[in-house]
Design a protein around this motif. Sequence first.
Motif, PDB file in Angstrom:
ATOM      1  N   LEU A   1      39.050  41.785  53.236  1.00 24.12           N
ATOM      2  CA  LEU A   1      38.363  41.586  51.969  1.00 24.12           C
ATOM      3  C   LEU A   1      38.964  40.378  51.261  1.00 24.12           C
ATOM      4  N   SER A   2      38.126  39.585  50.633  1.00 24.47           N
ATOM      5  CA  SER A   2      38.566  38.345  49.999  1.00 24.47           C
ATOM      6  C   SER A   2      39.489  38.609  48.808  1.00 24.47           C
ATOM      7  N   THR A   3      40.463  37.707  48.619  1.00 22.61           N
ATOM      8  CA  THR A   3      41.312  37.726  47.429  1.00 22.61           C
ATOM      9  C   THR A   3      40.635  37.024  46.260  1.00 22.61           C
ATOM     10  N   GLY A   4      39.502  36.368  46.517  1.00 18.90           N
ATOM     11  CA  GLY A   4      38.838  35.567  45.501  1.00 18.90           C
ATOM     12  C   GLY A   4      39.285  34.121  45.521  1.00 18.90           C
ATOM     13  N   ILE A   5      40.273  33.782  46.381  1.00 21.56           N
ATOM     14  CA  ILE A   5      40.788  32.410  46.502  1.00 21.56           C
ATOM     15  C   ILE A   5      40.639  31.993  47.957  1.00 21.56           C
ATOM     16  N   ASP A   6      39.736  31.087  48.245  1.00 21.75           N
ATOM     17  CA  ASP A   6      39.364  30.755  49.621  1.00 21.75           C
ATOM     18  C   ASP A   6      40.554  30.298  50.469  1.00 21.75           C
ATOM     19  N   VAL A   7      41.366  29.392  49.930  1.00 23.80           N
ATOM     20  CA  VAL A   7      42.489  28.872  50.714  1.00 23.80           C
ATOM     21  C   VAL A   7      43.486  29.978  51.023  1.00 23.80           C
TER      22      VAL A   7
ATOM     23  N   TYR B   1      42.202  37.709  37.630  1.00 21.83           N
ATOM     24  CA  TYR B   1      40.820  37.301  37.359  1.00 21.83           C
ATOM     25  C   TYR B   1      40.107  36.907  38.655  1.00 21.83           C
ATOM     26  N   GLU B   2      40.795  36.117  39.490  1.00 22.14           N
ATOM     27  CA  GLU B   2      40.180  35.675  40.750  1.00 22.14           C
ATOM     28  C   GLU B   2      39.915  36.870  41.661  1.00 22.14           C
ATOM     29  N   PHE B   3      40.884  37.752  41.760  1.00 22.42           N
ATOM     30  CA  PHE B   3      40.725  38.945  42.587  1.00 22.42           C
ATOM     31  C   PHE B   3      39.543  39.780  42.111  1.00 22.42           C
ATOM     32  N   SER B   4      39.413  39.919  40.798  1.00 19.57           N
ATOM     33  CA  SER B   4      38.343  40.740  40.236  1.00 19.57           C
ATOM     34  C   SER B   4      36.973  40.121  40.447  1.00 19.57           C
ATOM     35  N   SER B   5      36.924  38.810  40.675  1.00 19.06           N
ATOM     36  CA  SER B   5      35.639  38.144  40.872  1.00 19.06           C
ATOM     37  C   SER B   5      35.071  38.367  42.267  1.00 19.06           C
ATOM     38  N   ALA B   6      35.913  38.859  43.190  1.00 20.04           N
ATOM     39  CA  ALA B   6      35.498  38.960  44.591  1.00 20.04           C
ATOM     40  C   ALA B   6      34.516  40.098  44.840  1.00 20.04           C
ATOM     41  N   ARG B   7      34.589  41.176  44.032  1.00 19.31           N
ATOM     42  CA  ARG B   7      33.708  42.333  44.229  1.00 19.31           C
ATOM     43  C   ARG B   7      33.786  43.232  42.996  1.00 19.31           C
ATOM     44  N   GLN B   8      33.011  44.296  42.988  1.00 23.06           N
ATOM     45  CA  GLN B   8      33.013  45.227  41.867  1.00 23.06           C
ATOM     46  C   GLN B   8      34.425  45.722  41.585  1.00 23.06           C
TER      47      GLN B   8
ATOM     48  N   VAL C   1      41.259  42.209  26.742  1.00 21.67           N
ATOM     49  CA  VAL C   1      41.148  41.980  28.188  1.00 21.67           C
ATOM     50  C   VAL C   1      39.759  41.440  28.533  1.00 21.67           C
ATOM     51  N   ARG C   2      38.731  42.054  27.976  1.00 24.45           N
ATOM     52  CA  ARG C   2      37.363  41.573  28.236  1.00 24.45           C
ATOM     53  C   ARG C   2      37.190  40.132  27.761  1.00 24.45           C
ATOM     54  N   ALA C   3      37.771  39.818  26.609  1.00 26.43           N
ATOM     55  CA  ALA C   3      37.657  38.459  26.074  1.00 26.43           C
ATOM     56  C   ALA C   3      38.302  37.452  27.018  1.00 26.43           C
ATOM     57  N   GLY C   4      39.406  37.833  27.634  1.00 23.49           N
ATOM     58  CA  GLY C   4      40.049  36.952  28.599  1.00 23.49           C
ATOM     59  C   GLY C   4      39.158  36.664  29.788  1.00 23.49           C
ATOM     60  N   PHE C   5      38.476  37.674  30.284  1.00 22.12           N
ATOM     61  CA  PHE C   5      37.543  37.473  31.387  1.00 22.12           C
ATOM     62  C   PHE C   5      36.373  36.586  30.967  1.00 22.12           C
ATOM     63  N   GLU C   6      35.877  36.782  29.761  1.00 18.72           N
ATOM     64  CA  GLU C   6      34.734  35.999  29.289  1.00 18.72           C
ATOM     65  C   GLU C   6      35.082  34.531  29.121  1.00 18.72           C
ATOM     66  N   ARG C   7      36.353  34.237  28.826  1.00 18.83           N
ATOM     67  CA  ARG C   7      36.785  32.843  28.668  1.00 18.83           C
ATOM     68  C   ARG C   7      37.085  32.175  30.002  1.00 18.83           C
TER      69      ARG C   7
ATOM     70  N   ALA D   1      56.028  36.073  31.462  1.00 23.75           N
ATOM     71  CA  ALA D   1      55.624  34.805  30.854  1.00 23.75           C
ATOM     72  C   ALA D   1      54.884  33.892  31.825  1.00 23.75           C
ATOM     73  N   SER D   2      54.465  34.415  32.965  1.00 26.31           N
ATOM     74  CA  SER D   2      53.707  33.618  33.931  1.00 26.31           C
ATOM     75  C   SER D   2      52.210  33.764  33.684  1.00 26.31           C
ATOM     76  N   GLN D   3      51.439  33.015  34.454  1.00 28.42           N
ATOM     77  CA  GLN D   3      49.980  33.074  34.368  1.00 28.42           C
ATOM     78  C   GLN D   3      49.418  33.991  35.447  1.00 28.42           C
ATOM     79  N   ALA D   4      50.113  35.079  35.745  1.00 31.80           N
ATOM     80  CA  ALA D   4      49.692  35.977  36.819  1.00 31.80           C
ATOM     81  C   ALA D   4      48.310  36.561  36.579  1.00 31.80           C
ATOM     82  N   GLU D   5      47.906  36.689  35.307  1.00 29.77           N
ATOM     83  CA  GLU D   5      46.598  37.276  35.035  1.00 29.77           C
ATOM     84  C   GLU D   5      45.473  36.435  35.627  1.00 29.77           C
ATOM     85  N   LEU D   6      45.718  35.135  35.849  1.00 26.07           N
ATOM     86  CA  LEU D   6      44.694  34.303  36.486  1.00 26.07           C
ATOM     87  C   LEU D   6      44.422  34.761  37.912  1.00 26.07           C
ATOM     88  N   LEU D   7      45.467  35.217  38.612  1.00 27.33           N
ATOM     89  CA  LEU D   7      45.276  35.768  39.955  1.00 27.33           C
ATOM     90  C   LEU D   7      44.455  37.051  39.891  1.00 27.33           C
TER      91      LEU D   7
END
Length: 208
Positions: A5-11, A41-48, A61-67, A33-39
């Motif tokens: 299953l995809s991680t949401g990051i092709d490479v 977000y990508e993972f969550s974009s791969a499937r439901q 949390v929803r606002a972060g996804f919307e941005r 203090a890292s940007q781990a939430e971006l990972l």
Amino acid sequence: MARRLSTGIDVLDRKLDGGLPSGSLVALSAPPASQAELLLYEFSSARQTLYLTTDRDEVAVRAGFERAPGRTETPDVRRVPSDTPLDQCQRLFRRLPENSNLVVDPIDLLETQSESRYRNFLNDLQNHLHNTGSVAVLHCLDGRSVPDARDLTEHVSDVVFQLHTEYSSDSVETRLAVPKFRGGRALGETIKLELGESVSIDTSRDIA
């Protein structure tokens, strides 16, 4: 061999020979203090995705996804109450449909509960992931105060991602290590990430 299953990051998927094996329990360890939430977000974009937040408000949390750039859908975000977190998370993840994602962000609150109950929770979750062909990511804060049950989390998990951030006088460098990968191949080198508005991977060393 388990379906990937995809991680949401092709490479990253290509580096992992197609992604994460279905049924995997993944621990993502990262500094607060890292940007781990971006990972996430990508993972969550791969499937439901069912996204369980244990310390932030659902609206935030929803606002972060919307941005997040390129997002067209927001996952099902649920706030986990602090009084009965294991019971609530268990009740929610048992509703996971086939081929879906679960994110627990962060897992620290659950790790502070009774060790025997937490172990049972992890085993129950792993069984459900196997039965539904789904994947779960447990966001583990690697900060000043790490729960005693962190060793248990990483031992039970099938895959461990470790995010490391280094600072110099003029730059911030983030690297991803994958030291554990059941059902696949752990990576022998770290991957340099560019974490801005989204996640990109430095391919200058021909890792793609």
